[in-house]
Write a protein that holds these residues in place. Structure first.
Motif, PDB file in Angstrom:
ATOM      1  N   UNK A 136     -14.100  -7.240   7.065  1.00 21.67           N
ATOM      2  CA  UNK A 136     -14.370  -8.341   5.779  1.00 21.67           C
ATOM      3  C   UNK A 136     -15.770  -8.149   5.512  1.00 21.67           C
ATOM      4  N   UNK A 137     -16.656  -9.147   7.267  1.00 21.88           N
ATOM      5  CA  UNK A 137     -17.963  -9.861   7.084  1.00 21.88           C
ATOM      6  C   UNK A 137     -18.837  -8.261   6.912  1.00 21.88           C
ATOM      7  N   UNK A 138     -18.058  -6.832   7.358  1.00 24.53           N
ATOM      8  CA  UNK A 138     -19.408  -6.059   7.413  1.00 24.53           C
ATOM      9  C   UNK A 138     -19.379  -5.453   5.472  1.00 24.53           C
ATOM     10  N   UNK A 139     -18.140  -5.421   5.088  1.00 22.15           N
ATOM     11  CA  UNK A 139     -17.969  -5.390   3.398  1.00 22.15           C
ATOM     12  C   UNK A 139     -18.818  -6.361   2.671  1.00 22.15           C
ATOM     13  N   UNK A 180     -26.606 -27.330   1.357  1.00 19.30           N
ATOM     14  CA  UNK A 180     -25.936 -27.768   2.270  1.00 19.30           C
ATOM     15  C   UNK A 180     -24.088 -27.548   2.317  1.00 19.30           C
ATOM     16  N   UNK A 181     -23.097 -28.150   1.006  1.00 14.60           N
ATOM     17  CA  UNK A 181     -21.892 -28.328   0.995  1.00 14.60           C
ATOM     18  C   UNK A 181     -21.287 -26.729   0.537  1.00 14.60           C
ATOM     19  N   UNK A 182     -23.058 -25.514   0.114  1.00  7.90           N
ATOM     20  CA  UNK A 182     -22.525 -24.179  -0.252  1.00  7.90           C
ATOM     21  C   UNK A 182     -22.001 -23.579   0.844  1.00  7.90           C
ATOM     22  N   UNK A 183     -24.014 -23.969   1.867  1.00  9.24           N
ATOM     23  CA  UNK A 183     -23.822 -23.125   3.425  1.00  9.24           C
ATOM     24  C   UNK A 183     -22.968 -23.857   4.286  1.00  9.24           C
ATOM     25  N   UNK A 184     -22.050 -24.870   4.311  1.00 10.59           N
ATOM     26  CA  UNK A 184     -21.313 -24.972   5.378  1.00 10.59           C
ATOM     27  C   UNK A 184     -19.061 -24.065   5.387  1.00 10.59           C
ATOM     28  N   UNK A 185     -19.964 -24.203   3.277  1.00 11.27           N
ATOM     29  CA  UNK A 185     -17.999 -23.167   2.749  1.00 11.27           C
ATOM     30  C   UNK A 185     -18.228 -21.734   2.886  1.00 11.27           C
ATOM     31  N   UNK A 186     -20.004 -21.262   3.208  1.00 12.86           N
ATOM     32  CA  UNK A 186     -20.269 -19.959   3.920  1.00 12.86           C
ATOM     33  C   UNK A 186     -19.966 -19.582   4.661  1.00 12.86           C
ATOM     34  N   UNK A 187     -20.329 -20.712   5.755  1.00 11.42           N
ATOM     35  CA  UNK A 187     -20.079 -20.428   7.195  1.00 11.42           C
ATOM     36  C   UNK A 187     -18.407 -20.466   7.393  1.00 11.42           C
ATOM     37  N   UNK A 188     -18.090 -21.519   7.076  1.00 14.11           N
ATOM     38  CA  UNK A 188     -15.746 -21.590   7.225  1.00 14.11           C
ATOM     39  C   UNK A 188     -15.626 -20.196   7.106  1.00 14.11           C
ATOM     40  N   UNK A 189     -15.766 -19.581   5.804  1.00 11.06           N
ATOM     41  CA  UNK A 189     -15.548 -18.373   4.379  1.00 11.06           C
ATOM     42  C   UNK A 189     -16.143 -16.901   5.775  1.00 11.06           C
ATOM     43  N   UNK A 190     -17.225 -17.247   6.575  1.00 16.87           N
ATOM     44  CA  UNK A 190     -17.660 -16.119   7.619  1.00 16.87           C
ATOM     45  C   UNK A 190     -16.264 -16.456   8.495  1.00 16.87           C
ATOM     46  N   UNK A 191     -16.463 -17.284   8.673  1.00 19.20           N
ATOM     47  CA  UNK A 191     -15.794 -17.397  10.603  1.00 19.20           C
ATOM     48  C   UNK A 191     -14.408 -16.988  10.181  1.00 19.20           C
ATOM     49  N   UNK A 192     -13.614 -17.095   8.955  1.00 16.91           N
ATOM     50  CA  UNK A 192     -12.461 -16.619   9.422  1.00 16.91           C
ATOM     51  C   UNK A 192     -11.969 -15.396   8.122  1.00 16.91           C
ATOM     52  N   UNK A 193     -13.490 -15.093   8.709  1.00 18.82           N
ATOM     53  CA  UNK A 193     -13.228 -13.385   8.050  1.00 18.82           C
ATOM     54  C   UNK A 193     -13.227 -11.987   9.416  1.00 18.82           C
ATOM     55  N   UNK A 194     -12.592 -11.013   9.167  1.00 19.84           N
ATOM     56  CA  UNK A 194     -11.876  -9.903  10.048  1.00 19.84           C
ATOM     57  C   UNK A 194     -13.912  -9.230   9.929  1.00 19.84           C
ATOM     58  N   UNK A 195     -14.164  -8.486  11.117  1.00 23.56           N
ATOM     59  CA  UNK A 195     -15.084  -7.897  11.075  1.00 23.56           C
ATOM     60  C   UNK A 195     -15.734  -7.007  10.058  1.00 23.56           C
TER      61      UNK A 195
END
Length: 142
Positions: free
Chosen positions: A130-133, A113-128
C-alpha cells in the motif's frame, strides 16, 4: 544403524579435537577509556572533525547544529536508537532517493499539523504494498 551413527559422530569429534584445542579465544581487548581518562591529544583527534565542520559552517548551519545537539541530550535511548537507524538508512540512499526524501519532507512540513498527523497515522497502518502504491500515486514534484 544408530550405533554406526554414534561411532561416526565420536570418530569425527576425536578427529576434530586437536583443531578445536588449538583454537584459543581471542584475548579480550580493554574497553576504551572514559572521556576523562583520554589525553588532550586523543580528545583533540575526536573533536577535530566537528571543530572543522563548525568553523566552515555559516551562522544558520551553526544554529541548526547547536539545536540538534541540544535536542539529542533530551532524547531517550529509544529515540536515539531510532535516530541512528534513520541516519544509517539515509547513508544507504542513492542521490535520487535522497532528493525524493527531501521533497517529501518539505511537502510534509508545509502541511497543516492535523493533516500531517493523519497522514503519518495512515502511513503506519499501511502494508508495504500500500505504501508503494501511495508513493506511485503521489510522486515527488520535479
Amino acid at each position: 544403524m544408530i550405533r554406526r551413527r554414534l561411532w561416526l559422530t565420536l570418530l569425527l569429534l576425536l578427529l576434530a579435537a586437536p583443531a578445536l584445542a588449538q583454537q584459543r579465544p581471542a584475548p579480550a581487548t580493554p574497553a576504551p577509556a572514559k572521556w576523562e581518562q583520554l589525553s588532550p591529544a586523543e580528545r583533540d583527534v575526536l573533536i577535530a572533525p566537528i571543530r572543522d565542520r563548525w568553523n566552515n559552517a555559516d551562522a544558520d548551519q551553526r544554529k541548526r547544529m547547536l539545536d540538534h545537539a541540544r535536542r539529542w541530550t533530551t532524547m531517550t535511548p529509544e529515540q536515539r536508537a531510532a535516530a541512528h537507524k534513520g541516519m544509517r538508512r539515509w547513508d544507504h540512499l542513492t542521490p535520487d532517493q535522497r532528493d525524493q526524501a527531501r521533497e517529501l519532507f518539505e511537502r510534509m512540513r508545509s502541511m497543516p499539523q492535523d493533516e500531517r498527523r493523519a497522514l503519518k497515522d495512515k502511513w503506519h497502518d499501511m502494508t508495504p504494498e500500500q505504501r508503494k502504491a501511495w508513493l506511485d500515486a503521489h510522486p515527488p514534484k520535479d
